[in-house]
Scaffold this motif. Structure first.
Motif, short mmCIF file in Angstrom:
data_model
loop_
_atom_site.label_atom_id
_atom_site.label_comp_id
_atom_site.label_asym_id
_atom_site.label_seq_id
_atom_site.Cartn_x
_atom_site.Cartn_y
_atom_site.Cartn_z
N GLN A 42 1.05 -1.42 0.00
CA GLN A 42 -0.05 0.15 0.10
C GLN A 42 0.84 1.36 0.19
N LYS A 43 1.87 1.39 0.49
CA LYS A 43 2.89 2.42 0.86
C LYS A 43 3.45 2.57 -0.30
N VAL A 44 3.87 1.60 -1.29
CA VAL A 44 4.37 1.67 -2.43
C VAL A 44 3.57 2.39 -3.48
N LEU A 45 2.20 1.59 -3.37
CA LEU A 45 1.20 2.06 -4.05
C LEU A 45 0.84 3.72 -3.93
N LEU A 46 0.75 4.01 -2.73
CA LEU A 46 0.55 5.74 -2.46
C LEU A 46 1.75 6.53 -2.56
N GLU A 51 -0.56 15.10 3.40
CA GLU A 51 -0.70 14.90 5.15
C GLU A 51 -2.22 14.97 5.45
N SER A 52 -2.75 15.85 5.07
CA SER A 52 -4.34 16.00 5.73
C SER A 52 -5.27 15.14 5.03
N ALA A 53 -5.13 14.62 3.96
CA ALA A 53 -6.09 13.66 3.10
C ALA A 53 -5.43 12.31 3.07
N LEU A 54 -4.45 11.83 3.46
CA LEU A 54 -3.75 10.91 3.31
C LEU A 54 -4.75 9.70 3.88
N LYS A 55 -5.28 9.64 5.19
CA LYS A 55 -6.17 8.58 5.55
C LYS A 55 -7.22 8.51 4.85
N ASP A 56 -7.84 9.42 4.31
CA ASP A 56 -9.19 9.45 3.46
C ASP A 56 -8.78 8.79 2.28
N ALA A 57 -7.51 9.25 1.78
CA ALA A 57 -7.16 8.40 0.42
C ALA A 57 -6.98 6.98 0.47
N SER A 58 -6.33 6.68 1.73
CA SER A 58 -6.13 5.41 2.14
C SER A 58 -7.20 4.36 2.25
N ILE A 64 -10.18 5.21 0.72
CA ILE A 64 -10.82 4.81 -0.66
C ILE A 64 -9.99 3.75 -1.42
N LEU A 65 -8.83 3.96 -1.39
CA LEU A 65 -8.01 3.15 -2.34
C LEU A 65 -7.88 1.59 -1.61
N PHE A 66 -8.04 1.55 -0.37
CA PHE A 66 -7.68 0.09 0.19
C PHE A 66 -9.04 -0.54 0.94
N THR A 67 -10.12 0.00 0.61
CA THR A 67 -11.56 -0.73 1.48
C THR A 67 -12.31 -1.04 0.42
#
Length: 169
Positions: free
Chosen positions: A55-59, A157-164, A166-169
């Motif tokens: 996931q980190k590589v993809l982000l 930084e502010s949207a990383l959790k939201d992006a994660s 969306i991408l991984f759930t």
């Protein structure tokens, strides 16, 4: 009578041996279950670590692609963005040097020569940024980093959790 005593002693010994055998089997089952649970937990941890690394590589790829996409926007976008950023910088630094990437130097020079509010500005050496500007005061004590990468970092930084999510759930 002796034979009866011997048989009684043998019965007791066999009963104790059977109890010891049952106890040893139960302990072996507990140890086996514990070992299996530990191995399963370790395997789950390894899998989770591999998933997180993937996931980190993809982000990181998404971040790089986003920065490249902004850099590849049409010249009109960059001219408008630089104009807005220079106006914003002029509110904080009255006279200074503007650094931008090689591609945007002519654009920055045009904006500075066109806008009277930027008369205290000069274009400096190019810097390695994907876009935007870095403005340094004449005395060198103040520097504003309005580069695209800085803005993307703040958003990231502010949207990383939201992006994660969306991408991984």
């Amino acid at each position: 009578e002796t034979r009866a005593d011997v048989e009684e002693i043998l019965k007791d010994a066999q009963a104790r041996a059977a109890a010891i055998k049952v106890s040893a089997e139960e302990e072996a089952d507990r140890a086996t279950t514990h070992t299996i649970n530990q191995e399963a937990s370790a395997a789950n941890l390894v899998v989770k670590r591999q998933v997180l690394n993937a996931q980190k590589v993809l982000l990181d790829q998404v971040y790089s692609a986003s920065l490249a996409a902004v850099g590849d926007l049409p010249p009109e976008f960059h001219e408008k963005a630089l104009t807005d950023l220079l106006k914003r910088a002029a509110k904080e630094i009255k006279k200074g040097t503007v650094h931008t990437n090689e591609r945007d130097i002519p654009v920055a020079e045009g904006i500075i020569s066109r806008l009277k509010t930027l008369s205290g500005y000069a274009v400096g050496d190019p810097v390695e940024i994907p876009g935007g500007i870095i403005v340094e005061s004449i005395d060198g004590e103040l520097q504003l980093d309005f580069s695209y990468s800085t803005f993307l970092d703040e958003i990231w930084e502010s949207a990383l959790k939201d992006a994660s999510d969306i991408l991984f759930t």
